[in-house]
Design a protein around this motif. Structure first.
Motif, PDB file in Angstrom:
ATOM      1  N   ALA A  64       0.836  -1.206   0.000  1.00 29.36           N
ATOM      2  CA  ALA A  64       0.000   0.000   0.000  1.00 29.36           C
ATOM      3  C   ALA A  64       0.868   1.252   0.000  1.00 29.36           C
ATOM      4  CB  ALA A  64      -0.939  -0.005   1.201  1.00 29.36           C
ATOM      5  N   MET A  65       1.937   1.259   0.785  1.00 33.23           N
ATOM      6  CA  MET A  65       2.834   2.416   0.810  1.00 33.23           C
ATOM      7  C   MET A  65       3.502   2.597  -0.554  1.00 33.23           C
ATOM      8  SD  MET A  65       4.532   2.365   4.623  1.00 33.23           S
ATOM      9  CE  MET A  65       5.261   0.743   4.493  1.00 33.23           C
ATOM     10  N   HIS A  66       3.956   1.493  -1.138  1.00 30.74           N
ATOM     11  CA  HIS A  66       4.571   1.522  -2.459  1.00 30.74           C
ATOM     12  C   HIS A  66       3.608   2.128  -3.479  1.00 30.74           C
ATOM     13  CE1 HIS A  66       5.448  -0.212  -6.428  1.00 30.74           C
ATOM     14  NE2 HIS A  66       6.713  -0.175  -6.058  1.00 30.74           N
ATOM     15  N   ASP A  67       2.375   1.642  -3.496  1.00 33.70           N
ATOM     16  CA  ASP A  67       1.380   2.131  -4.454  1.00 33.70           C
ATOM     17  C   ASP A  67       1.072   3.610  -4.247  1.00 33.70           C
ATOM     18  OD1 ASP A  67       1.318  -0.426  -5.485  1.00 33.70           O
ATOM     19  OD2 ASP A  67      -0.610  -0.947  -4.584  1.00 33.70           O
ATOM     20  N   GLU A  68       1.032   4.050  -2.988  1.00 30.65           N
ATOM     21  CA  GLU A  68       0.756   5.455  -2.700  1.00 30.65           C
ATOM     22  C   GLU A  68       1.890   6.354  -3.209  1.00 30.65           C
ATOM     23  OE1 GLU A  68      -1.382   7.701   0.862  1.00 30.65           O
ATOM     24  OE2 GLU A  68       0.436   6.657   1.479  1.00 30.65           O
ATOM     25  N   ILE A  69       3.117   5.923  -3.020  1.00 27.48           N
ATOM     26  CA  ILE A  69       4.268   6.700  -3.499  1.00 27.48           C
ATOM     27  C   ILE A  69       4.247   6.781  -5.025  1.00 27.48           C
ATOM     28  CG2 ILE A  69       6.797   6.666  -3.729  1.00 27.48           C
ATOM     29  CD1 ILE A  69       6.791   5.553  -0.790  1.00 27.48           C
ATOM     30  N   ILE A  70       3.983   5.663  -5.681  1.00 25.31           N
ATOM     31  CA  ILE A  70       3.929   5.651  -7.144  1.00 25.31           C
ATOM     32  C   ILE A  70       2.796   6.555  -7.634  1.00 25.31           C
ATOM     33  CG2 ILE A  70       3.522   4.222  -9.181  1.00 25.31           C
ATOM     34  CD1 ILE A  70       6.318   3.875  -7.798  1.00 25.31           C
ATOM     35  N   PHE A  71       1.641   6.507  -6.978  1.00 23.99           N
ATOM     36  CA  PHE A  71       0.518   7.370  -7.357  1.00 23.99           C
ATOM     37  C   PHE A  71       0.918   8.845  -7.280  1.00 23.99           C
ATOM     38  CE2 PHE A  71      -2.914  10.121  -5.864  1.00 23.99           C
ATOM     39  CZ  PHE A  71      -3.791  10.042  -6.933  1.00 23.99           C
ATOM     40  N   CYS A  72       1.548   9.238  -6.188  1.00 19.72           N
ATOM     41  CA  CYS A  72       1.952  10.642  -6.025  1.00 19.72           C
ATOM     42  C   CYS A  72       2.984  11.049  -7.076  1.00 19.72           C
ATOM     43  CB  CYS A  72       2.484  10.881  -4.621  1.00 19.72           C
ATOM     44  SG  CYS A  72       1.202  10.771  -3.351  1.00 19.72           S
ATOM     45  N   LEU A  73       3.906  10.153  -7.396  1.00 22.84           N
ATOM     46  CA  LEU A  73       4.905  10.462  -8.418  1.00 22.84           C
ATOM     47  C   LEU A  73       4.256  10.620  -9.789  1.00 22.84           C
ATOM     48  CD1 LEU A  73       7.842   8.158  -7.337  1.00 22.84           C
ATOM     49  CD2 LEU A  73       7.823  10.664  -7.392  1.00 22.84           C
ATOM     50  N   GLU A  74       3.223   9.861 -10.059  1.00 22.10           N
ATOM     51  CA  GLU A  74       2.527   9.968 -11.342  1.00 22.10           C
ATOM     52  C   GLU A  74       1.814  11.310 -11.483  1.00 22.10           C
ATOM     53  OE1 GLU A  74       0.083   6.487 -11.297  1.00 22.10           O
ATOM     54  OE2 GLU A  74       1.682   5.214 -12.084  1.00 22.10           O
ATOM     55  N   GLN A  75       1.494  11.949 -10.362  1.00 24.20           N
ATOM     56  CA  GLN A  75       0.822  13.247 -10.386  1.00 24.20           C
ATOM     57  C   GLN A  75       1.795  14.403 -10.580  1.00 24.20           C
ATOM     58  OE1 GLN A  75      -2.571  12.856 -10.276  1.00 24.20           O
ATOM     59  NE2 GLN A  75      -1.920  10.734 -10.112  1.00 24.20           N
ATOM     60  N   ALA A  76       3.072  14.128 -10.398  1.00 26.43           N
ATOM     61  CA  ALA A  76       4.092  15.187 -10.443  1.00 26.43           C
ATOM     62  C   ALA A  76       4.812  15.175 -11.787  1.00 26.43           C
ATOM     63  CB  ALA A  76       5.097  14.966  -9.314  1.00 26.43           C
ATOM     64  N   PRO A  77       5.308  16.330 -12.223  1.00 28.44           N
ATOM     65  CA  PRO A  77       6.117  16.345 -13.448  1.00 28.44           C
ATOM     66  C   PRO A  77       7.415  15.585 -13.201  1.00 28.44           C
ATOM     67  CG  PRO A  77       6.183  18.480 -12.358  1.00 28.44           C
ATOM     68  CD  PRO A  77       5.190  17.642 -11.616  1.00 28.44           C
ATOM     69  N   SER A  78       7.874  14.857 -14.194  1.00 34.82           N
ATOM     70  CA  SER A  78       9.090  14.040 -14.012  1.00 34.82           C
ATOM     71  C   SER A  78      10.235  14.558 -14.876  1.00 34.82           C
ATOM     72  CB  SER A  78       8.792  12.580 -14.340  1.00 34.82           C
ATOM     73  OG  SER A  78       8.370  12.467 -15.685  1.00 34.82           O
ATOM     74  N   ASP A  79      10.365  15.869 -14.975  1.00 35.70           N
ATOM     75  CA  ASP A  79      11.387  16.441 -15.837  1.00 35.70           C
ATOM     76  C   ASP A  79      12.747  16.602 -15.162  1.00 35.70           C
ATOM     77  OD1 ASP A  79      10.419  18.347 -14.139  1.00 35.70           O
ATOM     78  OD2 ASP A  79      10.319  19.950 -15.619  1.00 35.70           O
ATOM     79  N   GLY A  80      12.934  16.014 -14.015  1.00 37.59           N
ATOM     80  CA  GLY A  80      14.223  16.097 -13.342  1.00 37.59           C
ATOM     81  C   GLY A  80      14.195  15.282 -12.063  1.00 37.59           C
ATOM     82  N   PRO A  81      15.327  15.205 -11.368  1.00 36.47           N
ATOM     83  CA  PRO A  81      15.364  14.459 -10.116  1.00 36.47           C
ATOM     84  C   PRO A  81      14.444  15.103  -9.074  1.00 36.47           C
ATOM     85  CG  PRO A  81      17.521  15.421 -10.612  1.00 36.47           C
ATOM     86  CD  PRO A  81      16.591  15.793 -11.707  1.00 36.47           C
ATOM     87  N   MET A  82      13.818  14.274  -8.274  1.00 34.73           N
ATOM     88  CA  MET A  82      12.930  14.749  -7.212  1.00 34.73           C
ATOM     89  C   MET A  82      13.216  13.954  -5.948  1.00 34.73           C
ATOM     90  SD  MET A  82       9.187  15.043  -9.008  1.00 34.73           S
ATOM     91  CE  MET A  82       9.121  13.324  -9.489  1.00 34.73           C
ATOM     92  N   ARG A  83      12.671  14.459  -4.850  1.00 34.46           N
ATOM     93  CA  ARG A  83      12.705  13.740  -3.582  1.00 34.46           C
ATOM     94  C   ARG A  83      11.274  13.530  -3.131  1.00 34.46           C
ATOM     95  NH1 ARG A  83      15.811  18.054  -2.435  1.00 34.46           N
ATOM     96  NH2 ARG A  83      14.304  18.745  -0.899  1.00 34.46           N
ATOM     97  N   VAL A  84      11.023  12.363  -2.581  1.00 33.69           N
ATOM     98  CA  VAL A  84       9.742  12.055  -1.971  1.00 33.69           C
ATOM     99  C   VAL A  84      10.014  11.835  -0.496  1.00 33.69           C
ATOM    100  CG1 VAL A  84       7.863  10.372  -1.819  1.00 33.69           C
ATOM    101  CG2 VAL A  84       8.856  10.933  -4.045  1.00 33.69           C
TER     102      VAL A  84
END
Length: 88
Positions: A64-84
């Motif tokens: 569930a934690m894994h899926d939640e992190i992936i969901f949030c990353l899918e909502q964010a632009p991925s044009d560079g390195p990020m931190r979660v």
């Protein structure tokens, strides 16, 4: 740019009477991403789980934690390195 999700809802808040606010009772992991892909996510979740057990904090299961992190990353632009930062 900082985006905050609480229980998968962007912009949600934490109640003032939550134990994390009142007592500072939290655990967290900060996960680096590359091209929208979290680096060593399973290791981070294992470490988070171990920390939570030591502090007697109940967690959702790792999937569930894994899926939640992936969901949030899918909502964010991925044009560079990020931190979660995943905080419980």
């Amino acid at each position: 740019m900082q985006r905050i999700f609480v229980n998968g809802i962007e912009g949600a808040g934490i109640p003032a009477n939550d134990t994390s606010v009142l007592l500072g009772l939290t655990v967290f992991e900060t996960i680096r991403t590359y091209q929208g892909i979290p680096f060593r996510l399973e290791r981070h979740l294992q470490r988070l789980t171990g920390s939570a057990k030591q502090m007697h904090i109940e967690l959702p299961d790792q999937r569930a934690m894994h899926d939640e992190i992936i969901f949030c990353l899918e909502q964010a632009p991925s044009d560079g390195p990020m931190r979660v930062r995943y905080t419980v």
